[in-house]
Scaffold this active site. Structure first.
Site, PDB file in Angstrom:
ATOM      1  N   ARG A  55       0.811  -1.224   0.000  1.00 48.39           N
ATOM      2  CA  ARG A  55       0.000   0.000   0.000  1.00 48.39           C
ATOM      3  C   ARG A  55       0.841   1.269   0.000  1.00 48.39           C
ATOM      4  O   ARG A  55       0.359   2.340   0.347  1.00 48.39           O
ATOM      5  CB  ARG A  55      -0.953  -0.007   1.198  1.00 48.39           C
ATOM      6  CG  ARG A  55      -1.856  -1.244   1.211  1.00 48.39           C
ATOM      7  CD  ARG A  55      -2.905  -1.184   2.285  1.00 48.39           C
ATOM      8  NE  ARG A  55      -3.641  -2.448   2.395  1.00 48.39           N
ATOM      9  CZ  ARG A  55      -4.628  -2.824   1.588  1.00 48.39           C
ATOM     10  NH1 ARG A  55      -5.008  -2.017   0.603  1.00 48.39           N
ATOM     11  NH2 ARG A  55      -5.237  -3.983   1.755  1.00 48.39           N
ATOM     12  N   HIS A  85       3.207 -11.529  -4.289  1.00 43.12           N
ATOM     13  CA  HIS A  85       2.032 -10.783  -4.747  1.00 43.12           C
ATOM     14  C   HIS A  85       2.422  -9.325  -4.927  1.00 43.12           C
ATOM     15  O   HIS A  85       2.967  -8.705  -4.031  1.00 43.12           O
ATOM     16  CB  HIS A  85       0.888 -10.898  -3.735  1.00 43.12           C
ATOM     17  CG  HIS A  85      -0.457 -10.563  -4.325  1.00 43.12           C
ATOM     18  ND1 HIS A  85      -0.745  -9.322  -4.843  1.00 43.12           N
ATOM     19  CD2 HIS A  85      -1.573 -11.306  -4.492  1.00 43.12           C
ATOM     20  CE1 HIS A  85      -1.986  -9.314  -5.296  1.00 43.12           C
ATOM     21  NE2 HIS A  85      -2.510 -10.514  -5.105  1.00 43.12           N
ATOM     22  N   TYR A  88      -0.946  -3.612  -4.339  1.00 43.81           N
ATOM     23  CA  TYR A  88      -2.321  -3.299  -4.702  1.00 43.81           C
ATOM     24  C   TYR A  88      -2.435  -1.951  -5.416  1.00 43.81           C
ATOM     25  O   TYR A  88      -3.449  -1.680  -6.059  1.00 43.81           O
ATOM     26  CB  TYR A  88      -3.201  -3.251  -3.451  1.00 43.81           C
ATOM     27  CG  TYR A  88      -3.335  -4.572  -2.734  1.00 43.81           C
ATOM     28  CD1 TYR A  88      -3.607  -5.749  -3.425  1.00 43.81           C
ATOM     29  CD2 TYR A  88      -3.202  -4.646  -1.348  1.00 43.81           C
ATOM     30  CE1 TYR A  88      -3.739  -6.959  -2.764  1.00 43.81           C
ATOM     31  CE2 TYR A  88      -3.333  -5.845  -0.672  1.00 43.81           C
ATOM     32  CZ  TYR A  88      -3.605  -7.001  -1.385  1.00 43.81           C
ATOM     33  OH  TYR A  88      -3.737  -8.196  -0.730  1.00 43.81           O
ATOM     34  N   HIS A 125      -2.570  -8.119 -10.208  1.00 47.44           N
ATOM     35  CA  HIS A 125      -3.889  -7.630 -10.612  1.00 47.44           C
ATOM     36  C   HIS A 125      -3.622  -6.545 -11.658  1.00 47.44           C
ATOM     37  O   HIS A 125      -3.024  -5.511 -11.330  1.00 47.44           O
ATOM     38  CB  HIS A 125      -4.635  -7.004  -9.437  1.00 47.44           C
ATOM     39  CG  HIS A 125      -4.949  -7.966  -8.332  1.00 47.44           C
ATOM     40  ND1 HIS A 125      -5.536  -7.557  -7.153  1.00 47.44           N
ATOM     41  CD2 HIS A 125      -4.785  -9.309  -8.218  1.00 47.44           C
ATOM     42  CE1 HIS A 125      -5.713  -8.600  -6.369  1.00 47.44           C
ATOM     43  NE2 HIS A 125      -5.252  -9.675  -6.990  1.00 47.44           N
ATOM     44  N   GLU A 164      -3.813 -12.570 -12.278  1.00 51.56           N
ATOM     45  CA  GLU A 164      -4.850 -13.100 -11.400  1.00 51.56           C
ATOM     46  C   GLU A 164      -6.231 -12.623 -11.843  1.00 51.56           C
ATOM     47  O   GLU A 164      -6.423 -11.440 -12.145  1.00 51.56           O
ATOM     48  CB  GLU A 164      -4.605 -12.665  -9.952  1.00 51.56           C
ATOM     49  CG  GLU A 164      -5.642 -13.217  -8.990  1.00 51.56           C
ATOM     50  CD  GLU A 164      -5.353 -12.910  -7.530  1.00 51.56           C
ATOM     51  OE1 GLU A 164      -6.176 -13.276  -6.677  1.00 51.56           O
ATOM     52  OE2 GLU A 164      -4.304 -12.289  -7.250  1.00 51.56           O
ATOM     53  N   ASP A 198      -8.188 -17.348  -8.385  1.00 51.82           N
ATOM     54  CA  ASP A 198      -8.628 -17.192  -7.004  1.00 51.82           C
ATOM     55  C   ASP A 198     -10.041 -17.774  -6.883  1.00 51.82           C
ATOM     56  O   ASP A 198     -10.935 -17.386  -7.632  1.00 51.82           O
ATOM     57  CB  ASP A 198      -8.616 -15.710  -6.632  1.00 51.82           C
ATOM     58  CG  ASP A 198      -8.917 -15.453  -5.170  1.00 51.82           C
ATOM     59  OD1 ASP A 198     -10.026 -15.823  -4.718  1.00 51.82           O
ATOM     60  OD2 ASP A 198      -8.076 -14.853  -4.472  1.00 51.82           O
ATOM     61  N   HIS A 201     -12.641 -15.024  -5.934  1.00 50.05           N
ATOM     62  CA  HIS A 201     -12.884 -14.139  -7.075  1.00 50.05           C
ATOM     63  C   HIS A 201     -13.723 -14.846  -8.133  1.00 50.05           C
ATOM     64  O   HIS A 201     -14.647 -14.261  -8.702  1.00 50.05           O
ATOM     65  CB  HIS A 201     -11.558 -13.685  -7.691  1.00 50.05           C
ATOM     66  CG  HIS A 201     -10.712 -12.884  -6.772  1.00 50.05           C
ATOM     67  ND1 HIS A 201      -9.424 -12.494  -7.093  1.00 50.05           N
ATOM     68  CD2 HIS A 201     -10.951 -12.384  -5.539  1.00 50.05           C
ATOM     69  CE1 HIS A 201      -8.914 -11.799  -6.103  1.00 50.05           C
ATOM     70  NE2 HIS A 201      -9.813 -11.725  -5.131  1.00 50.05           N
ATOM     71  N   HIS A 235      -5.308 -19.501  -5.661  1.00 45.22           N
ATOM     72  CA  HIS A 235      -5.531 -18.871  -4.368  1.00 45.22           C
ATOM     73  C   HIS A 235      -6.778 -19.509  -3.769  1.00 45.22           C
ATOM     74  O   HIS A 235      -7.878 -19.379  -4.318  1.00 45.22           O
ATOM     75  CB  HIS A 235      -5.732 -17.358  -4.520  1.00 45.22           C
ATOM     76  CG  HIS A 235      -4.455 -16.608  -4.662  1.00 45.22           C
ATOM     77  ND1 HIS A 235      -4.396 -15.296  -5.106  1.00 45.22           N
ATOM     78  CD2 HIS A 235      -3.167 -16.969  -4.412  1.00 45.22           C
ATOM     79  CE1 HIS A 235      -3.138 -14.891  -5.127  1.00 45.22           C
ATOM     80  NE2 HIS A 235      -2.378 -15.900  -4.705  1.00 45.22           N
ATOM     81  N   ASP A 248     -15.343  -8.843  -3.105  1.00 48.90           N
ATOM     82  CA  ASP A 248     -14.117  -9.581  -2.800  1.00 48.90           C
ATOM     83  C   ASP A 248     -13.879  -9.581  -1.295  1.00 48.90           C
ATOM     84  O   ASP A 248     -13.185  -8.718  -0.761  1.00 48.90           O
ATOM     85  CB  ASP A 248     -12.943  -8.943  -3.543  1.00 48.90           C
ATOM     86  CG  ASP A 248     -11.650  -9.706  -3.345  1.00 48.90           C
ATOM     87  OD1 ASP A 248     -11.688 -10.821  -2.795  1.00 48.90           O
ATOM     88  OD2 ASP A 248     -10.586  -9.180  -3.740  1.00 48.90           O
ATOM     89  N   HIS A 250     -12.715 -12.374   1.561  1.00 50.22           N
ATOM     90  CA  HIS A 250     -12.259 -13.735   1.816  1.00 50.22           C
ATOM     91  C   HIS A 250     -12.762 -14.250   3.159  1.00 50.22           C
ATOM     92  O   HIS A 250     -12.926 -13.488   4.107  1.00 50.22           O
ATOM     93  CB  HIS A 250     -10.733 -13.795   1.780  1.00 50.22           C
ATOM     94  CG  HIS A 250     -10.146 -13.460   0.451  1.00 50.22           C
ATOM     95  ND1 HIS A 250      -8.783 -13.536   0.202  1.00 50.22           N
ATOM     96  CD2 HIS A 250     -10.708 -13.049  -0.712  1.00 50.22           C
ATOM     97  CE1 HIS A 250      -8.547 -13.185  -1.060  1.00 50.22           C
ATOM     98  NE2 HIS A 250      -9.707 -12.881  -1.622  1.00 50.22           N
ATOM     99  N   GLU A 280      -5.204 -17.198   1.216  1.00 57.94           N
ATOM    100  CA  GLU A 280      -5.068 -15.804   1.651  1.00 57.94           C
ATOM    101  C   GLU A 280      -6.236 -15.461   2.581  1.00 57.94           C
ATOM    102  O   GLU A 280      -6.875 -14.432   2.457  1.00 57.94           O
ATOM    103  CB  GLU A 280      -5.096 -14.855   0.458  1.00 57.94           C
ATOM    104  CG  GLU A 280      -4.082 -15.125  -0.618  1.00 57.94           C
ATOM    105  CD  GLU A 280      -4.350 -14.292  -1.854  1.00 57.94           C
ATOM    106  OE1 GLU A 280      -3.427 -13.635  -2.338  1.00 57.94           O
ATOM    107  OE2 GLU A 280      -5.514 -14.290  -2.340  1.00 57.94           O
TER     108      GLU A 280
END
Length: 306
Positions: A55, A85, A88, A125, A164, A198, A201, A235, A248, A250, A280
Site C-alpha cells: 500500500r 504478490h 495493490y 492484478h 490473477e 482465485d 474471485h 488462491h 471480494d 475472503h 489468503e
C-alpha cells in the site's frame, strides 16, 4: 524393453508420490527470509509474500544477505514455489499517465525483487480501465507489462508473471476468464506469463465452482479461454459474499459461501496436479492460518466427499 518398462513405472510412481504444494500468504516481519521459517513451522511447503508494502509506492530495499538466506532456507525446507504478490497500488491500465508511469516503475521493482529472491511467480492484478474501453485497457496493460520488464534479465530464470482473475467489479481487468485469456495471448510472445486463479474471485464473479453440475462446465471454460497448463497457482479462499455478488471478501476454508467440497474437488483434480495452492484467508485469531492450512491439507488427502 523390460528395463525401460520398469524405469517408466518407477518414474510414474515418483510423480504420483510428489507432494501437493499447499501453503499460505505469510508475513515477512523481521526480514523477508523469515517467511520461509514460518512456512516450515506451520507445515506449509509453498508460500506467498509481499516483497514490499502493498500500500506504499516507495519500495523496500532487500539486502543481498536476506535474499541469499531466503534461497538457502527454501532449499533446506524443500519449500517451492515462492510466490510474490504485487502491490495493490499498481494499475497498469489506468487512464492517468502519471498513475500508469508510477505503476510501471513499481511493477519493474516487483520483478527485480522477485528475481533477486529467486521467486518462481509474481502475481499481478492488472488494474482498472475506468474511463477507457475494455480494448484500450487490455492494450495498455499489455504494453505496460512489456515496458516494465524491458531489459530486466528474466530470460535465464525459472520465473513467470501470473495474471490473477478478479472479483468482477466494473472496469476491473481480469473479472472474466475471457479477459485473462486475452491478456495472456497478448503477452505470451514478449513476457513470461501464466495465470493465478482465485476461488473467491471466481465464485463472486459468477462462475460455478460449488455445484457438482457446474464445476465441469466452469473448468471447460477455463480450458478453452485460458488453458489449464497456464494455471500455475490457485488462491484457495472461501467467500463471505454470495456467488455473483462481485464482492471480494475472503473467508476461512469451509466457513463461507463456497464450502469445503469445492476445495477438495480442486485439490484432487489431476488437471491441476502441477499447481501450487495458497490460501489468503483472514487472520482474526491466533492459529487461524494453521487451521486453514490443516483444512486444505486434510481435503487434499481425502479422495471422496464426506
Amino acid at each position: 524393453m523390460s528395463n525401460h518398462r520398469e524405469s517408466t513405472i518407477e518414474n510414474m510412481s515418483l510423480q504420483e508420490e510428489k507432494p501437493k504444494r499447499i501453503g499460505m500468504h505469510l508475513s515477512t516481519a523481521g526480514g523477508v527470509f523469515t517467511a520461509a521459517g514460518r512456512a516450515q513451522a506451520m507445515g506449509a511447503n509453498t508460500f506467498q509474500i509481499f516483497s514490499s508494502s502493498p500500500r506504499m509506492w516507495r519500495p523496500a530495499k532487500l539486502s543481498a544477505d536476506h535474499c541469499d538466506q531466503m534461497k538457502k532456507l527454501r532449499v533446506e525446507y524443500d519449500c517451492e514455489p515462492l510466490v510474490i504478490h504485487a502491490s495493490y497500488l499498481i494499475n497498469l491500465c489506468s487512464q492517468s499517465e502519471d498513475v500508469r508511469r508510477n505503476s510501471i516503475a513499481a511493477f519493474r521493482g516487483e520483478v527485480e525483487r522477485a528475481l533477486a529472491l529467486g521467486a518462481e511467480y509474481l502475481v499481478l492484478h492488472p488494474g482498472s480501465w475506468k474511463g477507457l474501453s475494455r480494448e484500450q485497457g487490455l492494450e495498455l496493460a499489455a504494453e505496460s507489462i512489456q515496458g516494465a520488464i524491458a531489459r530486466v534479465p528474466w530470460q535465464s530464470c525459472n520465473f513467470r508473471i501470473l495474471i490473477e482473475n478478479t472479483a468482477g467489479a466494473e472496469f476491473s481487468l481480469g473479472g472474466s476468464f475471457d479477459q485473462v485469456g486475452e491478456l495472456i495471448l497478448r503477452l505470451e510472445s514478449v513476457a513470461p506469463v501464466g495465470v493465478c486463479l482465485d476461488t473467491c474471485h471466481t465464485h463472486v464473479a459468477g462462475y460455478d465452482l460449488v455445484s457438482a453440475e457446474g464445476y465441469e462446465p466452469t473448468i471447460a471454460q477455463i480450458a478453452a479461454v485460458i488453458g489449464l497448463d497456464n494455471i500455475k497457482v490457485w488462491h484457495m479462499n472461501d467467500a463471505k459474499a454470495p456467488r455473483g455478488s462481485k464482492l471480494d471478501r475472503h473467508e476461512h476454508i469451509g466457513e463461507g459461501t463456497i464450502g469445503l467440497e469445492p476445495f477438495r474437488r480442486i485439490l484432487n483434480d489431476d488437471r491441476f496436479s502441477h499447481c501450487a495452492f495458497i490460501a489468503e484467508t483472514p487472520v482474526d485469531e491466533e492459529g487461524d492460518q494453521e487451521r486453514d492450512l490443516l483444512a486444505l491439507k486434510s481435503l487434499a488427502a481425502r479422495k471422496v466427499p464426506v
